[in-house]
Motif scaffolding. Sequence first.
Motif, PDB file in Angstrom:
ATOM      1  N   GLN A 184       0.838  -1.366   0.103  1.00  0.00           N
ATOM      2  CA  GLN A 184      -0.129   0.066  -0.116  1.00  0.00           C
ATOM      3  C   GLN A 184       0.781   1.159  -0.105  1.00  0.00           C
ATOM      4  OE1 GLN A 184      -3.445   0.405  -0.265  1.00  0.00           O
ATOM      5  NE2 GLN A 184      -3.208  -1.855  -0.810  1.00  0.00           N
ATOM      6  N   ASP A 185       1.939   1.277   0.646  1.00  0.00           N
ATOM      7  CA  ASP A 185       2.900   2.292   0.723  1.00  0.00           C
ATOM      8  C   ASP A 185       3.312   2.460  -0.808  1.00  0.00           C
ATOM      9  OD1 ASP A 185       3.138   3.665   3.047  1.00  0.00           O
ATOM     10  OD2 ASP A 185       4.580   2.457   3.797  1.00  0.00           O
ATOM     11  N   ARG A 187       2.134   1.652  -3.409  1.00  0.00           N
ATOM     12  CA  ARG A 187       0.798   2.386  -4.239  1.00  0.00           C
ATOM     13  C   ARG A 187       0.611   3.798  -3.670  1.00  0.00           C
ATOM     14  NH1 ARG A 187      -5.166  -0.164  -4.133  1.00  0.00           N
ATOM     15  NH2 ARG A 187      -6.161   1.105  -5.853  1.00  0.00           N
ATOM     16  N   GLN A 188       0.553   4.204  -2.678  1.00  0.00           N
ATOM     17  CA  GLN A 188       0.383   5.512  -2.346  1.00  0.00           C
ATOM     18  C   GLN A 188       1.335   6.658  -2.261  1.00  0.00           C
ATOM     19  OE1 GLN A 188      -2.912   6.283  -1.494  1.00  0.00           O
ATOM     20  NE2 GLN A 188      -3.741   4.283  -0.784  1.00  0.00           N
ATOM     21  N   ALA A 189       2.728   6.374  -1.913  1.00  0.00           N
ATOM     22  CA  ALA A 189       3.753   7.230  -1.717  1.00  0.00           C
ATOM     23  C   ALA A 189       4.597   7.534  -3.072  1.00  0.00           C
ATOM     24  CB  ALA A 189       4.686   6.666  -0.588  1.00  0.00           C
ATOM     25  N   ASP A 190       4.411   7.077  -4.091  1.00  0.00           N
ATOM     26  CA  ASP A 190       5.105   7.477  -5.373  1.00  0.00           C
ATOM     27  C   ASP A 190       6.484   7.354  -4.985  1.00  0.00           C
ATOM     28  OD1 ASP A 190       2.745   7.513  -6.603  1.00  0.00           O
ATOM     29  OD2 ASP A 190       2.316   9.438  -5.975  1.00  0.00           O
ATOM     30  N   TRP A 193       8.178   6.507  -1.638  1.00  0.00           N
ATOM     31  CA  TRP A 193       8.502   5.049  -0.961  1.00  0.00           C
ATOM     32  C   TRP A 193       9.805   4.411  -1.590  1.00  0.00           C
ATOM     33  CZ3 TRP A 193       7.534   1.409   2.053  1.00  0.00           C
ATOM     34  CH2 TRP A 193       7.835   0.010   1.775  1.00  0.00           C
ATOM     35  N   TYR A 252       0.135  11.454   5.099  1.00  0.00           N
ATOM     36  CA  TYR A 252      -1.113  10.291   5.013  1.00  0.00           C
ATOM     37  C   TYR A 252      -1.055   9.265   5.901  1.00  0.00           C
ATOM     38  CZ  TYR A 252       1.696   6.980   2.343  1.00  0.00           C
ATOM     39  OH  TYR A 252       2.513   5.815   1.961  1.00  0.00           O
ATOM     40  N   LEU A 254      -2.457   5.398   6.551  1.00  0.00           N
ATOM     41  CA  LEU A 254      -3.126   4.360   6.067  1.00  0.00           C
ATOM     42  C   LEU A 254      -3.882   3.895   7.091  1.00  0.00           C
ATOM     43  CD1 LEU A 254      -0.305   2.107   4.276  1.00  0.00           C
ATOM     44  CD2 LEU A 254      -2.244   3.287   3.135  1.00  0.00           C
ATOM     45  N   LYS A 317      -6.012   7.389   4.096  1.00  0.00           N
ATOM     46  CA  LYS A 317      -6.143   6.735   3.053  1.00  0.00           C
ATOM     47  C   LYS A 317      -6.609   5.213   3.605  1.00  0.00           C
ATOM     48  CE  LYS A 317      -2.987   9.108   0.032  1.00  0.00           C
ATOM     49  NZ  LYS A 317      -3.916   9.472  -0.758  1.00  0.00           N
ATOM     50  N   VAL A 319      -7.635   1.473   3.256  1.00  0.00           N
ATOM     51  CA  VAL A 319      -7.504   0.429   2.349  1.00  0.00           C
ATOM     52  C   VAL A 319      -8.724  -0.246   2.158  1.00  0.00           C
ATOM     53  CG1 VAL A 319      -6.298  -1.705   2.136  1.00  0.00           C
ATOM     54  CG2 VAL A 319      -5.191   0.185   3.393  1.00  0.00           C
TER      55      VAL A 319
END
Length: 351
Positions: A184-185, A187-190, A193, A252, A254, A317, A319
């Motif tokens: 998920q990181d 996916r979210q953090a671009d 990450w 953000y 999660l 965010k 999940v």
Amino acid sequence: MRLIATVLLGCLSFLTHADPVWFGASNASRELYINSTLDMSSFKPLLERFVELNPSVRIAYVDVNTLELYYLTVSEAENPSASLILSSAMDLQLKLVNDGFTKRYVSEQTERLPAQAKWRDEVFAFSYEPVVMIANKNAFDAGEIPDGRQALLSYIRQNDEQVSGRMGTYDIRKSGVGFLLASQDARQADATWGRMLEAFGSHGIKTYCCSSDIIDDVAKGDLVVGYNLLGSYAAQRANNDPNLEMIIPKDYTLMLMRTAVLPRNAPNQQDAGLFLDFLLSDEGQALMTTEELLYPIRQGQSQAHFAMPLGPTRTIKTVDLDQQLLVGRDLVKQRRFIRSWELALELSSGD
């Protein structure tokens, strides 16, 4: 699918089989086995209250690692030892449902759940779980404790010696929820990450199976910070230890959901449903906050005693509990992601 899971189960050398902890009278007429990833400290009051309300039921509670729990459930598909499976690894719970290892359950309490808190009437969320960091206050000067990922990256760059070998996070090869959080990181953090992984790898981050072990080492001062921890555990410990500070990441946060499923061939489905209904009931949800155990899934439950100070500047965010989670659990994609993670953290496959 079952063949793959069975083969993998035999290859996982870290699997253990804990003895159950019993709740209720030894002469109770019925027994309910629960396999769960919840630490006893976060669940004991709920178990005790349930058997008080239902004296004819005796509960055997087994605390299991998230990844172990998944493979154990698959391996026992034809003859389950447990009638209820509780886990924070949402993707693995959905995979159990998708692959036909669970059964449908409908009750007044499950019907009250919002649509986003259940899937196919086979997996049910009973609490939220914010994903946080935790720091040892003694390792930081006043005002230095990072409030998010960018601040943590900045601190790492400026304090090489202080942080080298003194940061901790999940080992995504051994922790199901750890894999979920890392994916998920990603996916979210671009780009963030990638920079986080690079900083962690070049500074010898330590990897763990469980949130509680990371928090223990932060509390002892062996680590200065723990990254990607389950918020209920961090909040409990920070509330009771003045040396610890829970960090709600400013960029953000999660938000996972702890979920329950009933194995398809569960031996005591009646009491499994009864316990699930208790978790979702007004009393069960309220007990989670008054006893400072978990963040309840249902809106309207007071969190005055177990507050999560998100504030207006923070982005939640959540999940989602849907089939999109299954994409990351494709075996080929899973192996590729883990290998990239190992390379970034400068770990060998055997570490």
